[in-house]
Design a protein around this motif. Sequence first.
Motif, mmCIF file in Angstrom:
data_model
loop_
_atom_site.group_PDB
_atom_site.id
_atom_site.type_symbol
_atom_site.label_atom_id
_atom_site.label_comp_id
_atom_site.label_asym_id
_atom_site.label_seq_id
_atom_site.Cartn_x
_atom_site.Cartn_y
_atom_site.Cartn_z
ATOM 1 N N THR A 625 -3.944 -8.673 -21.200
ATOM 2 C CA THR A 625 -2.485 -8.788 -21.176
ATOM 3 C C THR A 625 -1.881 -7.766 -22.139
ATOM 4 O O THR A 625 -2.366 -7.584 -23.260
ATOM 5 C CB THR A 625 -2.025 -10.200 -21.570
ATOM 6 N N LEU A 638 5.687 -7.168 -18.661
ATOM 7 C CA LEU A 638 4.490 -7.896 -19.051
ATOM 8 C C LEU A 638 3.454 -7.729 -17.952
ATOM 9 O O LEU A 638 3.748 -7.962 -16.773
ATOM 10 C CB LEU A 638 4.805 -9.388 -19.247
ATOM 11 N N VAL A 640 -0.407 -8.787 -16.675
ATOM 12 C CA VAL A 640 -1.497 -9.741 -16.852
ATOM 13 C C VAL A 640 -2.541 -9.474 -15.771
ATOM 14 O O VAL A 640 -2.232 -9.541 -14.575
ATOM 15 C CB VAL A 640 -1.004 -11.195 -16.760
ATOM 16 N N VAL A 653 0.455 -17.100 -21.832
ATOM 17 C CA VAL A 653 0.506 -15.735 -22.368
ATOM 18 C C VAL A 653 1.688 -15.627 -23.313
ATOM 19 O O VAL A 653 2.816 -16.011 -22.962
ATOM 20 C CB VAL A 653 0.662 -14.703 -21.237
#
Length: 712
Positions: A625, A638, A640, A653
């Motif tokens: 991440t 973001l 992941v 997360v």
Amino acid sequence: MHPAKKEGKEGVVVRAFLQNAESCQAVTVESEKNEVRFALKKVDETGFFEGFTDKIKAVKPYRLRIEQANGEIRQFFDPYSFLPTLGEQDLYLFNQGNEHFIYNKLGAHEKIIDGVPGVAFAVWAPSAQRVSVVGDFNQWDGRYHPMRSLGSSGVWELFIPGLGDGTTYKFEVHGADGSLRLKTDPYGTRFEAPPHNASIVCRVNQYKWSDQEWMQGRSTKDWKKEPISIYEVHPGSWKRVADDGNRPLTYREMAVELADYVAENGFTHIEFLPLAEHPFSGSWGYQVTGFFAPTYRFGTPEDFQFLVDTLHQRGIGIIIDWVPGHFPKDSFALAEFDGSHLYEHADPRQGEHMDWGTLIFNYGRHEVRAFLIASALSWFDRFHIDGLRVDAVASMLYLDYSREEGQWIPNQYGGRENIEAIEFLRNVNDLVHNYYPGAVTIAEESTSFGGVSQPTSEHGLGFDFKWNMGWMHDTLSYFSKDPIHRKWHQNELTFGMLYNFSEHFVLTFSHDEVVHGKNSMLMKMGMWHIPEKAANLRALYALMWAWPGKKTLFMGCEFGQSSEWRYDGALDWHLLEYIDHYGIKDLVKDLNFLYQNQPILPETDHRAESFQWINCDDTENSVLTFVRLADSKQGSFLIVGNFTPVDHQAYRVGVPYPGFWKECINTNAAEYGGTGAGNNGGINSDPTLWDGRPHSVEIALPPLSVSIFQLQ
């Protein structure tokens, strides 16, 4: 015609060496009513004529009038009645290596001199004993058009009246070693198709361009902050015409098709494998014999200009692979051009390329540097390209490249760096940027040589970008492993960030990765079944587009071609009938448009402060991440990645900012060939401390997938 005195009378003498002539007269051309004719005597049967007259007291323009054995009468201008077309300043700058556009002087150029049309030929061959222009016009006989030596410059020159566009020619070189060689023009702009290889006089400045808007816009670009997503193309194998002998598309045929395809799929640039003329198709263009000529395989130079023009009008930039690191040993080309080692080093420890069986340019010779610099600039000048990807830079930088001890010669300081090649690269990069603002240069360079993409003013090599070969090797190594083993190799995904901002990188999966038994991108992926391999490949591409750096992807990789690339066959377009393949293509398309439409991504490609790991240590789950941060927080991304087949329904997360995180990309989406499981468009954060952040999100993390979220 020369001043002469015979039997006390002053006049002029004319001498000529002519084919198939039974008689010859010299005819002055002051005016139709005031011409003087006088006969030249045939001195011997080979065709040598000489004549004197005292009716003319000074040299003036004249023609030769001959009667041939078949009774045909021809009248033409004598090539030797014209002064040299090159001046002392041209030659001086060339010998210094500072005539950057020498291709406008050397080679073959149509000219009108004193009202007479013809072709001016010039070639550099300083050690030659004689150089002649030969072609169909003189039955390829070097006795009839020997060129004039222009002194210590090493240049030979001749203007031949009556020739024009389409004339085939070569240079017959009587070398320093006593050999007789037929050589193609190093500055030629068009060549015959193999097995022939003659140069062809060709106009390259007649095309009417319509890309002014693109060219003006390009000059204002700072490409380090712009989206660059490159589609790498080998034009001979992208598509083929099955009902016409499976031939490749022409430049004009591919113009619209390629523009449509590239625009539809969101790529910003096309990078062509070398288009400079080359005799062997199996070299893919990397063994060049015509450094100024687009290859005959797909049409004429004007056809190539049409291709570039069309792509520019669609907003697509053009980069070509350029090969200044070596050249082949073909006897008709540069090798031992004038009977000496002219373009190459004489010592094989400097002049032989050990890997490819080719020759290495002598970068310390001024005229060789001028030749290569002119080659680079000519593609921008004549063909409006937007960038060069320079091949095999590593082999140029080091004198011991692919050599064992005793097989190389150190530089003057005892080191292994090729100082002359380094200075050449710095010079050519500066000149490209000075003459063509907005042009880009990209280095294929695989070593830790420092400053490849730093300006020369900061002691760098001056390239705009460098291929990130290390990242490519590490990520492919990781994704080729069975997921059960990946937890012990997560460092292969994270190590690249240690040096990611040391250069301005282009992330690259190129043609070199899908040939010679290396497998296609799809078949490299760990696991056995195609749907699982496709899921892996989708995850890899999403990681690539989310990772800081510009992008390059070789043709066919965008839809997960199953077989390796074949240079002599088309891509397997029929695979697009299947979701595992068109799903990959649709993902690449969406990644490209996300990259183009979200300025934070391209603008921060080379800003270290914009990247943060959230968690790179969850090796047990093989989850990675990280965030790409916007200056205003809003718009931050973001990323992941879950690189095992395990489905995590509630994976938490940490996030740097609170708010709603929209799911922009989910590589497990049904339209890409996945199961469709995801986060229903996004998720709100909550004030739960996680991963060292004050806020976090709990997300569904499908197997073998990457999800990209953006803060709204």
